[in-house]
Structure formats: C-alpha cells, structure tokens
Design a protein around this motif. Sequence first.
Motif, PDB file in Angstrom:
ATOM      1  N   LYS A   1      22.192  -5.373   1.839  1.00  0.00           N
ATOM      2  CA  LYS A   1      22.030  -4.989   3.238  1.00  0.00           C
ATOM      3  C   LYS A   1      20.547  -4.972   3.621  1.00  0.00           C
TER       4      LYS A   1
ATOM      5  N   GLY B   1      14.584  -9.873  10.579  1.00  0.00           N
ATOM      6  CA  GLY B   1      13.279  -9.677  11.219  1.00  0.00           C
ATOM      7  C   GLY B   1      12.343 -10.833  10.926  1.00  0.00           C
TER       8      GLY B   1
ATOM      9  N   LEU C   1       7.202  -7.095  -1.047  1.00  0.00           N
ATOM     10  CA  LEU C   1       7.727  -5.831  -0.549  1.00  0.00           C
ATOM     11  C   LEU C   1       8.478  -5.084  -1.631  1.00  0.00           C
TER      12      LEU C   1
ATOM     13  N   LEU D   1       5.963  -3.200  -3.496  1.00  0.00           N
ATOM     14  CA  LEU D   1       5.323  -2.130  -2.733  1.00  0.00           C
ATOM     15  C   LEU D   1       6.257  -0.971  -2.466  1.00  0.00           C
ATOM     16  N   LEU D   2       7.535  -1.286  -2.251  1.00  0.00           N
ATOM     17  CA  LEU D   2       8.413  -0.220  -1.819  1.00  0.00           C
ATOM     18  C   LEU D   2       9.295   0.316  -2.936  1.00  0.00           C
TER      19      LEU D   2
ATOM     20  N   LEU E   1       4.312   7.508  -0.571  1.00  0.00           N
ATOM     21  CA  LEU E   1       4.501   7.848   0.839  1.00  0.00           C
ATOM     22  C   LEU E   1       5.524   6.955   1.519  1.00  0.00           C
ATOM     23  N   PHE E   2       5.528   5.696   1.146  1.00  0.00           N
ATOM     24  CA  PHE E   2       6.321   4.755   1.932  1.00  0.00           C
ATOM     25  C   PHE E   2       7.595   4.363   1.225  1.00  0.00           C
TER      26      PHE E   2
ATOM     27  N   ASN F   1      10.642   5.263   1.747  1.00  0.00           N
ATOM     28  CA  ASN F   1      11.866   5.089   2.533  1.00  0.00           C
ATOM     29  C   ASN F   1      11.633   4.218   3.757  1.00  0.00           C
ATOM     30  N   VAL F   2      10.752   3.238   3.631  1.00  0.00           N
ATOM     31  CA  VAL F   2      10.408   2.441   4.807  1.00  0.00           C
ATOM     32  C   VAL F   2      11.573   1.569   5.255  1.00  0.00           C
ATOM     33  N   ILE F   3      12.291   1.014   4.315  1.00  0.00           N
ATOM     34  CA  ILE F   3      13.430   0.173   4.720  1.00  0.00           C
ATOM     35  C   ILE F   3      14.667   1.045   4.781  1.00  0.00           C
TER      36      ILE F   3
END
Lengths: 537, 190
Positions: free
Chosen positions: B25, B33, B89, B92-93, B185-186, B188-190
């Motif tokens: 998902k 995007g 990504l 990074l995430l 910090l990031f 939960n960006v997606i």
Amino acid sequence: MAAGVAAWLPFARAAAIGWMPVANCPMPLAPTEKNKRQDELIILNVSGRRFQTWRTTLERYPDTLLGSTEKEFFFNEDTKEYFFDRDPEVFRCILNFYRTGKLHYPRYECISAYDEELAFYGILPEIIGDCCYEEYKDRKRENAERLMDDNDSENNQEGSMPSLSFRQTMWRAFENPHTSTLALVFYYVTGFFIAVSVITNVVETVPCGTVPGNKELPCGERYAVAFFCLDTACVMIFTVEYLLRLFAAPSRYRFIRSVMSIIDVVAIMPYYIGLVMTNNEDVSGAFVTLRVFRVFRIFKFSRHSQGLRILGYTLKSCASELGFLLFSLTMAIIIFATVMFYAEKGSSASKFTSIPASFWYTIVTMTTLGYGDMVPKTIAGKIFGSICSLSGVLVIALPVPVIVSNFSRIYHQNQRADKRRAQKKARLARIRVAKTGSSNAYLHSKRNGLLNEALELTGSTEEEQHMTKGTSLIESQHHHLLHCLEKTTVSTNTIPPPRPGLCAWHGLPMDKVPTECSEVALGQAHPVPGVCQRGWF
Amino acid sequence: MEMATVRHRPEALELLEAQSKFTKKELQILYRGFKNECPSGVVNEETFKEIYSQFFPQGDSTTYAHFLFNAFDTDHNGSVSFEDFVMGLSILLRGTVQEKLNWAFNLYDINKDGYITKEEMLDIMKAIYDMMGKCTYPVLKEDAPRQHVETFFQKMDKNKDGVVTIDEFIESCQKDENIMRSMQLFENVI
C-alpha cells in the motif's frame, strides 16, 4: 504549494535527515496525524453521475467545499456517498482541478452557469489556468457588457438618473447622443449643418449661368450674399457648439488639446480671419488659401461616424508600415526617374527635361495610371518604361495587403495586449491576497508553537491538537520541515534576556516593532505590534 | 534531446516490496505521487531542483538539491528512477540508525572517496544556509557556515587529521543524544 508537489512532501521530510548530524540543537517534534486513516476512495454522486476519487486528492485544497468538512453536509448515510444536486458536466472540470491542479474553462459552457458552479464549490475563478483564462475573461466581459446594456436600457426607461451636475449632463449629452432626445436633436442638427456647409463649399465653385460679357461665373460669386449668409449660419452653429463643448468638458485643458477640438477650430477660423481681414490685394491670395481649410469641416463628421475614428486610429498605429511603403516607392521612383531621364536625354523635344520632371512620369507609370502626357520616344526609354510599369505593379501590390492585414492584426492585438496586461496584474494581486491567508495561518500556528516551546513541550497531545486545529495536516508538516531547517542553522548565540519595555524578539521598543515581513515564510516574521511573540510581554 | 520521450517503467510491485521495507500500500501511494509529478517515470536534476525548491520558497535550495540528487542517484546515470527513489526512502524512513547515518555520510561525502574534508563540509553547510534565505533575524553572519563546520569537525574528527571517516562519523553521532533522537523523528512520514 502545488497540489502534485504535496505528494512529495514525505520525500522532502525524509531528506531532512541529512541535516540532523549537522544540527547543534534538538529538533522540534513532528506533528502526528491523529487517527491516521488509510487513503480511501470516496464516491461523489452528482445528479446521478458517479465520480470516484481518493480522499487525499480532495483534501489538497482545504479551503474549498470538497476539501473541507463542508462536504459532510452532503453525505448520504444510506448509500454512503456524497450527493450533489448540480451539473455533472461542470463537475468534471472541477474534479480535474483537484487531480491536476489546473482549472480549465470549457468553451461550450455558459459563463454564468460556470461561475455559479465555481461559487458553489468555493473555488476562485482566478485559479483558471493560463490556457483558458483569456477565453474566460473575454466571455465574462461580454456578459458584463450585456448586463450593463440591459441595465442601462432599464434605467433609461425609468428616466431619472442619479443627480449629475448640469455640466456633467451636458457633457454626457455631447458624448452619447442616445441619452436624451435633446442630445439626439443636437446631434442631428450639427450633422445636418456640417453637410450643408460642405455642400455649400462645393457648390460655390460650380459655374452657373453666364453674365453679359460671356464670362462664366461660379455660383459663389453670383449669389454671393446667399452663400455668405449660409456660411455665417453654419459657422455660428459650429462656434456655439464648440463653446458649449468647451464649457461642459470635465478637463478643459485636455479638451483643447484633443484632435476633435483642433478640427473644430480649424473649421471655423477661416471665416473669422476673413471677417477681420479687409479686401487688400496683398492678403487676398492668402485669404483664398484660407478658404481651403474650410474643407476640414468634413472631418467633423468623425464625431458622428465610428468608422472614421477607427480608420484614423489604425492609420496612426500602422505608421511604420505606411512609412515603409512610402520609402520603397520613393526609392523606386528615384531610380526609374533617373534611368528614364538619361535614356531620353538624347531624343529631341523630349518632355523629360530633368530628373524631377521624370518623377511625374514614373509615378504615373508605376501606379498604372498612364496619363500619356509624357511618353518615352527612344527605344531604351521604352524598354525602361515598360520595366518601370511592370515593377510598379509589384512594388505597390505587395505591401498593400500586408498593410491591410496589419490593420486588423495590430488593431486587435493592441486591444488584447492591454487587456491581458491589466488582467494579469489584477489576477496576481487577487491570488496573492488569497495566498496570504495561508501564510497567515502559518504565522498563527508558529505563534502557538513558540508558546508551546516556552512551556517545555513534552509531546502532550492537547497542545498539538490545538496547534493543528486551524491548519491542514500537510501545512503543519510543511511548517515542521521549515522549523527543522531553522533549528539546524540557528546561531548558537542565545537570545539576550529581555529588557523591560523592549520586545525580546527584536530588541526594539514595543511601538516600533514592524508589522509585516511578507517575504519570510518562516516564523522569523515580525509579530503584531504590541504583542511579543515570546509571550514575555 | 531524448529527455522528452524517455520512459521508464518500474520493477514489479512484488519485487520492490521485497527489496525495500515498504508495504504494498505504501508503495502504491508513493508511486502515485511520483508518477503525478513525473509522468515519464524518471526525474532529472532540473525537475528535482524545481520540486525541492517549492518547499523552501524563501531561500535558494538548488545547491542542496543538487547534492541530494547525487545521493539518490546511486547508479549516477543522471536521473532518478522510481527504484532509486524507493530505495533511498526505504533507508531514510525504515532503515536502522546505522543505515541512516551511512546515508547521511554518503550525502556529505561529495566525491564519494570515503572521507569528508572541510571543503566538502563547507559546501554542504553553505547549501543548507542558502536554503534559509536572507530574511532571518538575527541576520546570519557571512562566516556562520564556516563556524558551523568548525564546530562539526571539533565534534566529529576524533584523531584531528582534518578529515572525518565513516567510523568516526558513526561513532560520534551515536554518542550524541540529540542526533540519535532526531534520527527517529520521521519514522511515520508515510
């Protein structure tokens, strides 16, 4: 921020990890998405036609109906879809706006229906893309003019106008003869007298009848008194009209300088000068010349004819093309006149006595008039004469269609360019006004955010919810990103302790704190005067 | 210029799911995007800079975007495809702290020689400060980047040899509380 680019915000935030090892201070906490839902498809039922799209697509523009909670008013519980009792055709364009970020205006759509739909869905018409904006504005202007005409005719039937001064009513009557019957009468009377005056001038010179002595007299001298009376009457009418216009003009100086008033003056001056001058031998020659200027009265018709005015304007704007035509003709004339002169020099009793004398021949030949008063007699002269007439056709026939098409092109182009420029300025101003709304939202949330920091935010959800109440999630995430950048680069100097009477943020007295720094999207913008951002005063 | 007609189809969804740490998902959302902004399937540096500069309207983010582009374009072919994008990504995430620090080191090491020199760091620092723009208060001093680089080297360069290696970098970062915290910090960006 464009709609599509919002999809890249997660990437920009992830890339912010590149600043972390470099930063000296701790980063602010990220805004959490309360009840983060999986992206879902929502169904929009517009008068029976079903459209489906992602929820996040609609939420890109939170200040419209579909992007905000306003659409919940249209939610149908039984069918679990949003029902709108509106036009599905226009809705297609509106939904495409959410998807692509560009609003298009379909040509087949009625302008007022489209406007109504846009107003219903809360979308500013200024957002229409460049591709369709001109068409939209043109149609809108036509519609507005039509409405204005309707209103005007209604008002005229009603009769009473808002009270204008006598001078203003007179000026209006002069400029628009259709406003009142008196103005119309005046319009026709002056038109009639202009025609009479012009015809008089023409008939004056016709020979009518003989006088004993077998001399043909022109009518002007035979019926001198009658013609003089007619002339006087016309000039009096024109003078009265000019004085009345001068009195009624809103700006007398500008009126005196305008072309029409100069024509008026030139039309009536010869008469007065003739009155003043006596029948001297020396000046009678000049007097006769002055009478020529009476023909300018015919230009007074341009107030009565829109076509003449348009012609005058387009001639003025085509001056360069006409100049080019004149220049090329002059070049050709000089060349051929020289050639003909030297070709005919040898022949006896030749009419081509000098080069200027040959100009006449060249002009007559190039314009294919061919009067025949000057003809070449030598063979060389005949050859060059025929080349001259052939090239004349070309030289004249080529620029003329260009000029004609230039007339219409330049005329329309001028109108459109000015229109577009004025529209663009107004449009950008309006979009800027609408956009400052969203940057103000950022400042607002920044203020709230700083207050929270001063209170040692520990991640309590209440403050966060308070902060994100007024802004969308995407905006708060963007603000957080900018805030992280700030933190990475802020100088390690601590802000000096506050001194009483001064704003801690600026070090300025409270009444001197500036109000706006519109270039800055970050919270470094200056706060409302009298309220220090740090909350210490 | 073949840029207009370059088309690129990404690997199958299952393959990407296996290679990265995203769910199906999440990959779908990412791709939607990505494809919206770049219909041809690849991002070249110009488009990348344009997109990135929309997030930082007050400053000049082109230099930093350039460095970022090089960090994402792992095979150095001048364009970032969806796979590169997802791989970056993913680190990074969803990566470990080690992987993230590795990625950051790779970003700073402009010539990819395994050492961060003071000049490279200065370039990066200037790029970051450029993004801030000129309208700040207090006005950032001209040598603020340089000072910042000094502070950075003082902290990171353990053996004071003028360059920072990957081990020094990871070690120093792991000792710093702030950095460790901000790395998470990031999530939960997606």
